[in-house]
Write a protein that holds these residues in place. Structure first.
Motif, short mmCIF file in Angstrom:
data_model
loop_
_atom_site.label_atom_id
_atom_site.label_comp_id
_atom_site.label_asym_id
_atom_site.label_seq_id
_atom_site.Cartn_x
_atom_site.Cartn_y
_atom_site.Cartn_z
N GLU A 1 0.82 -1.22 0.00
CA GLU A 1 0.00 0.00 0.00
C GLU A 1 0.85 1.26 0.00
OE1 GLU A 1 -2.54 -0.35 3.40
OE2 GLU A 1 -3.65 -2.04 2.54
N ASN A 2 2.04 1.18 0.60
CA ASN A 2 2.93 2.35 0.68
C ASN A 2 3.97 2.36 -0.43
OD1 ASN A 2 2.34 4.04 3.22
ND2 ASN A 2 2.03 1.91 3.84
N HIS A 3 3.81 1.47 -1.41
CA HIS A 3 4.66 1.43 -2.60
C HIS A 3 6.13 1.15 -2.29
CE1 HIS A 3 1.09 2.85 -4.64
NE2 HIS A 3 1.03 3.85 -3.78
N VAL B 1 9.45 -0.88 -2.40
CA VAL B 1 9.96 -1.79 -3.43
C VAL B 1 10.92 -2.80 -2.83
CG1 VAL B 1 11.26 -1.92 -5.58
CG2 VAL B 1 9.66 -0.03 -5.21
#
Length: 69
Positions: A46-48, A50
């Protein structure tokens, strides 16, 4: 979290998300505490984030209690 990795079967476990510095495996930040590995992974997605790892938490406590004087 790696694909196919299941939540820890120990229901008392808590989990954290370890964020890494881009291009290295040095930890940049650790986000605590989630009730399951799936919850931690969902937070990272959800918070991207990686480059991250979901891991069970361990809390260490001293063998004895020191008295305050």
């Amino acid at each position: 979290m790696r694909p196919g990795e299941a939540d820890d079967p120990d229901s008392s476990s808590m989990f954290g998300v370890i964020l890494f510095v881009a291009g290295s495996r040095r930890a940049r930040r650790i986000v605590l505490a989630f009730d399951s590995a799936s919850d931690a992974d969902a937070y990272a997605v959800e918070n991207h984030y990686v480059d991250y790892l979901v891991a069970p938490l361990s809390f260490l406590s001293p063998a004895g209690i020191r008295r305050v004087r």
